[in-house]
Design an enzyme around this catalytic site. Sequence first.
Site, PDB file in Angstrom:
ATOM      1  N   ASN A 131       0.790  -1.577   0.118  1.00  0.00           N
ATOM      2  CA  ASN A 131       0.106  -0.195   0.109  1.00  0.00           C
ATOM      3  C   ASN A 131       0.713   0.974  -0.022  1.00  0.00           C
ATOM      4  O   ASN A 131       1.735   1.356   0.356  1.00  0.00           O
ATOM      5  CB  ASN A 131      -1.000  -0.275   1.087  1.00  0.00           C
ATOM      6  CG  ASN A 131      -1.786   1.284   1.690  1.00  0.00           C
ATOM      7  OD1 ASN A 131      -2.079   2.413   0.789  1.00  0.00           O
ATOM      8  ND2 ASN A 131      -1.998   1.201   2.459  1.00  0.00           N
ATOM      9  N   HIS A 140      -2.610   0.428   8.654  1.00  0.00           N
ATOM     10  CA  HIS A 140      -2.218  -0.222  10.269  1.00  0.00           C
ATOM     11  C   HIS A 140      -3.256  -0.953  10.700  1.00  0.00           C
ATOM     12  O   HIS A 140      -3.641  -1.214  12.224  1.00  0.00           O
ATOM     13  CB  HIS A 140      -1.738   0.898  11.258  1.00  0.00           C
ATOM     14  CG  HIS A 140      -2.875   2.330  10.618  1.00  0.00           C
ATOM     15  ND1 HIS A 140      -3.018   2.824   9.610  1.00  0.00           N
ATOM     16  CD2 HIS A 140      -3.593   2.188  11.784  1.00  0.00           C
ATOM     17  CE1 HIS A 140      -3.682   3.980  10.512  1.00  0.00           C
ATOM     18  NE2 HIS A 140      -4.481   3.553  11.363  1.00  0.00           N
ATOM     19  N   GLU A 166      -6.035   6.079  17.369  1.00  0.00           N
ATOM     20  CA  GLU A 166      -7.100   5.944  17.257  1.00  0.00           C
ATOM     21  C   GLU A 166      -8.117   5.648  18.082  1.00  0.00           C
ATOM     22  O   GLU A 166      -8.919   5.491  18.201  1.00  0.00           O
ATOM     23  CB  GLU A 166      -6.699   5.183  15.802  1.00  0.00           C
ATOM     24  CG  GLU A 166      -6.126   6.093  14.477  1.00  0.00           C
ATOM     25  CD  GLU A 166      -6.487   5.192  13.207  1.00  0.00           C
ATOM     26  OE1 GLU A 166      -5.584   6.011  12.156  1.00  0.00           O
ATOM     27  OE2 GLU A 166      -7.116   3.981  13.091  1.00  0.00           O
TER      28      GLU A 166
END
Length: 174
Positions: A131, A140, A166
């Site tokens: 990617n 990830h 996140e």
Amino acid sequence: MQTFLIDRMATPVGELVLIADEQDRLRAIDWTDHQARLMKLLNTHYRADRFQLRERRNPGGLTEAMQRYFSGELAVIDRLPVMTAGTEFQRTVWQQLRQIPCGEILTYGELAKRIGRPTASRAVGMANGSNPISIVVPCHRVIGSQGALTGYAGGVQRKQWLLQHEGYLPKALL
């Protein structure tokens, strides 16, 4: 010949290189300590004689958007325009990566099922690893079947940091 615009920015986990096209679409993002790999990838996808790099600060506001992501405005990456080369299979995997919500993860096997190729988890892993637009195309967020944080080209420590940023990994695990 295409012109790609290149910028760099500091993040809490290292300097990031951003490459955009003249239509302000992200073509690649990688860490500067992996810039040689990034250039090899660009040469593979676009051939060195078919593109040139030009420095430009904040092309299309993309650098600013990434700064906002690192400052905690996580959803900003969901709206960023991207354009990739690669095979049809790779692009299918990369499009599906963008469907993984922030704060969630998938295994390679689950990702393979989502693209209708349930026995292709290894091929999905290879596509995930190639990617060119990390973070924005959130490779990830894919983990091993036993929950291992494997397969992030920027390094497992950065993968841990991004997942914690996140909201997936609690700080106590880091």
